[in-house]
Design a protein around this motif. Structure first.
Motif, PDB file in Angstrom:
ATOM      1  N   SER A 104       0.673  -1.413   0.126  1.00 25.34           N
ATOM      2  CA  SER A 104       0.015   0.149  -0.279  1.00 25.34           C
ATOM      3  C   SER A 104       1.018   1.214   0.021  1.00 25.34           C
ATOM      4  O   SER A 104       0.900   2.549  -0.966  1.00 25.34           O
ATOM      5  CB  SER A 104      -1.193   0.144   0.954  1.00 25.34           C
ATOM      6  N   GLU A 105       2.086   0.568   0.582  1.00 28.15           N
ATOM      7  CA  GLU A 105       2.678   2.881   0.223  1.00 28.15           C
ATOM      8  C   GLU A 105       3.585   2.676  -0.899  1.00 28.15           C
ATOM      9  O   GLU A 105       3.659   3.722  -1.316  1.00 28.15           O
ATOM     10  CB  GLU A 105       4.154   2.198   1.577  1.00 28.15           C
ATOM     11  N   GLU A 106       3.806   1.074  -1.229  1.00 24.52           N
ATOM     12  CA  GLU A 106       4.596   1.009  -2.361  1.00 24.52           C
ATOM     13  C   GLU A 106       3.503   1.877  -3.550  1.00 24.52           C
ATOM     14  O   GLU A 106       4.086   2.831  -5.292  1.00 24.52           O
ATOM     15  CB  GLU A 106       5.031  -0.217  -3.199  1.00 24.52           C
ATOM     16  N   LEU A 107       2.145   1.371  -3.756  1.00 28.84           N
ATOM     17  CA  LEU A 107       1.250   1.770  -4.363  1.00 28.84           C
ATOM     18  C   LEU A 107       0.464   2.571  -4.092  1.00 28.84           C
ATOM     19  O   LEU A 107      -0.854   2.977  -4.710  1.00 28.84           O
ATOM     20  CB  LEU A 107       1.008   0.244  -4.550  1.00 28.84           C
ATOM     21  N   ALA A 108       0.673   3.746  -3.362  1.00 32.14           N
ATOM     22  CA  ALA A 108      -0.135   4.674  -3.118  1.00 32.14           C
ATOM     23  C   ALA A 108      -0.728   5.604  -3.987  1.00 32.14           C
ATOM     24  O   ALA A 108      -1.700   6.392  -4.089  1.00 32.14           O
ATOM     25  CB  ALA A 108       1.047   5.052  -1.722  1.00 32.14           C
ATOM     26  N   SER A 109      -0.263   5.624  -5.130  1.00 34.93           N
ATOM     27  CA  SER A 109      -0.362   6.737  -5.948  1.00 34.93           C
ATOM     28  C   SER A 109      -1.179   5.792  -7.052  1.00 34.93           C
ATOM     29  O   SER A 109      -1.901   6.824  -7.782  1.00 34.93           O
ATOM     30  CB  SER A 109       0.861   7.850  -6.735  1.00 34.93           C
ATOM     31  N   ILE A 110      -1.254   4.737  -7.054  1.00 36.28           N
ATOM     32  CA  ILE A 110      -2.070   3.319  -7.952  1.00 36.28           C
ATOM     33  C   ILE A 110      -3.572   4.286  -8.464  1.00 36.28           C
ATOM     34  O   ILE A 110      -4.340   4.674  -7.665  1.00 36.28           O
ATOM     35  CB  ILE A 110      -2.135   2.012  -7.224  1.00 36.28           C
ATOM     36  N   ASP A 111      -4.084   4.235  -9.693  1.00 33.45           N
ATOM     37  CA  ASP A 111      -5.051   4.949 -10.052  1.00 33.45           C
ATOM     38  C   ASP A 111      -5.628   3.388 -11.503  1.00 33.45           C
ATOM     39  O   ASP A 111      -5.310   3.862 -12.227  1.00 33.45           O
ATOM     40  CB  ASP A 111      -5.129   6.165 -10.203  1.00 33.45           C
ATOM     41  N   THR A 117     -11.636   2.407  -6.846  1.00 31.48           N
ATOM     42  CA  THR A 117     -10.605   2.441  -5.790  1.00 31.48           C
ATOM     43  C   THR A 117     -10.853   1.333  -4.998  1.00 31.48           C
ATOM     44  O   THR A 117      -9.842   0.512  -4.414  1.00 31.48           O
ATOM     45  CB  THR A 117     -11.615   3.451  -4.383  1.00 31.48           C
ATOM     46  N   ASN A 138      -7.933  -0.637  -6.669  1.00 29.51           N
ATOM     47  CA  ASN A 138      -6.865  -0.305  -6.384  1.00 29.51           C
ATOM     48  C   ASN A 138      -6.386  -1.019  -5.197  1.00 29.51           C
ATOM     49  O   ASN A 138      -5.413  -1.867  -5.225  1.00 29.51           O
ATOM     50  CB  ASN A 138      -6.780   0.398  -5.716  1.00 29.51           C
TER      51      ASN A 138
END
Length: 60
Positions: free
Chosen positions: A10-17, A21, A24
């Motif tokens: 979740s930290e590594e992919l915080a900007s996933i879009d 949601t 994500n």
């Protein structure tokens, strides 16, 4: 919720879009499960049948 059980992904992919949601969250959860059990099949890595089905739906 899923956010409580997720860590590094979740930290590594915080900007996933992925446009939703829920998608994500599902991507992050599936990545974490597969990373926890890198040699396992999807059913072997997931926690139960509903999570396995959700993983397959996501990949489909």
């Amino acid at each position: 919720m899923l956010e409580h059980t997720m860590g590094w992904a979740s930290e590594e992919l915080a900007s996933i879009d992925l446009g939703d949601t829920r998608r994500n969250r599902r991507a992050i959860q599936l990545i974490e499960r597969l990373a926890e059990h890198p040699t396992a099949s999807i059913p072997g890595a997931c926690n139960g049948w509903s999570e396995t089905q959700a993983g397959y739906r996501f990949l489909g």
